[in-house]
Design an enzyme around this catalytic site. Sequence first.
Site, PDB file in Angstrom:
ATOM      1  N   LYS A  49       0.919  -0.800   0.041  1.00 10.81           N
ATOM      2  CA  LYS A  49       0.396   0.040   0.132  1.00 10.81           C
ATOM      3  C   LYS A  49       1.103   1.509   0.078  1.00 10.81           C
ATOM      4  O   LYS A  49       0.619   2.260  -0.767  1.00 10.81           O
ATOM      5  CB  LYS A  49      -0.896  -0.487   1.398  1.00 10.81           C
ATOM      6  N   GLN A  93      -4.888  -2.398   9.144  1.00 12.76           N
ATOM      7  CA  GLN A  93      -5.279  -3.792   7.940  1.00 12.76           C
ATOM      8  C   GLN A  93      -5.868  -5.192   8.828  1.00 12.76           C
ATOM      9  O   GLN A  93      -5.673  -5.266  10.061  1.00 12.76           O
ATOM     10  CB  GLN A  93      -3.409  -3.865   7.675  1.00 12.76           C
ATOM     11  N   ASP A 118     -11.797   1.245   2.959  1.00 10.81           N
ATOM     12  CA  ASP A 118     -11.970   0.316   2.647  1.00 10.81           C
ATOM     13  C   ASP A 118     -13.636  -0.177   3.014  1.00 10.81           C
ATOM     14  O   ASP A 118     -13.891  -1.022   2.209  1.00 10.81           O
ATOM     15  CB  ASP A 118     -11.763  -0.689   3.665  1.00 10.81           C
TER      16      ASP A 118
HETATM   17  N1  GUN Z   1      -7.071  -8.105   5.114  1.00 11.91           N
HETATM   18  C1  GUN Z   1      -7.436  -8.247   3.611  1.00 11.91           C
HETATM   19  N2  GUN Z   1      -8.357  -7.805   3.193  1.00 11.91           N
HETATM   20  C2  GUN Z   1      -7.991  -6.795   3.704  1.00 11.91           C
HETATM   21  C3  GUN Z   1      -8.853  -5.207   3.075  1.00 11.91           C
HETATM   22  O1  GUN Z   1      -9.587  -5.299   1.965  1.00 11.91           O
HETATM   23  N3  GUN Z   1      -8.823  -3.990   3.748  1.00 11.91           N
HETATM   24  C4  GUN Z   1      -8.277  -4.074   4.702  1.00 11.91           C
HETATM   25  N4  GUN Z   1      -8.065  -3.202   6.268  1.00 11.91           N
HETATM   26  N5  GUN Z   1      -7.575  -5.331   5.632  1.00 11.91           N
HETATM   27  C5  GUN Z   1      -8.099  -6.211   4.836  1.00 11.91           C
END
Ligand code: GUN
Length: 283
Positions: A49, A93, A118
């Site tokens: 990211k 995350q 998200d």
């Molecule tokens: N862990 C796995 N996929 C995601 C996601 O799309 N967003 C977040 N915040 N954590 C994740």
Amino acid sequence: MSQILDGKLVSAKVLDSVAVEIASMPQPPTLAVILVGDDPASQVYVGNKKKACERVGIVSQEHFLAAGAGQAALLSLVEELNRDLNVHGILCQMPLPSGYDYDEQALCRAISPAKDVDVFHPENVGKLMLGEPELLPCTPGGVLELLDDAGIDLAGKHVVVIGRSNIVGKPMAMLALQRNATVTICHSRTKNLPEITRQADVLVAAVGRLHFVTADMVKDGAVVVDVGINRLEGRKVRGDVDFDAVAPKCSWITPVPGGVGPMTISILMKNTLQAAKLQRGEA
Ligand code: GUN
């Protein structure tokens, strides 16, 4: 033989268009990413990211908390980021470390809906249900972007989604419905699964089981989208679809890796840009 829905290529296009728009802004957007604990896979995702932010010109903040920091410390960090006018997107995350008393649902509700890139907050999930999303759920949004790029129109098509998770299956079904598809959601309790999946014009697999979708489950000429990320021994990753057996039957298919995976992060970048524009009254 099928054509490949190339996530690396389409993701690069999305990132380029986000970068062009950000280059013309007086102030770039800022994304705050929170990582609790030291799970290696999560560390890789957070690192990716950060790289994507650098590529498009988004300012990235990383906030690391120890696994045992606790819910109160996490919520107080979120509150601080909610109040910070220079932060436009907040992402924690998932999953949170197990063995502690973290409450993921409470965390999702604590992040300001305006900064919820998200699309996990109930208010944003509700807007999605009502057909008026401001931001797109990242993985399902990435699937739509891939289909759009290939000129695959969902109107009137039978879209079958295998999987009913809050992150992929349910929002995927909603987005397909908004595109006027006829949608079926299948899951672990579905009876006669292959009979249903064989009716799919577009089959989306989000099960989390290696090679769950076999050739007998797919109609000739179907579009097959594989959201699965299954780790084999070593660093190899494979999908929920038995690609080698299924691909010859499809019109289009996503590979794993290189299909839906790269799309998720590009929609996150798009969402962060959109969130910044909305917060600044520019959207
Ligand atoms: N862990 C796995 N996929 C995601 C996601 O799309 N967003 C977040 N915040 N954590 C994740």
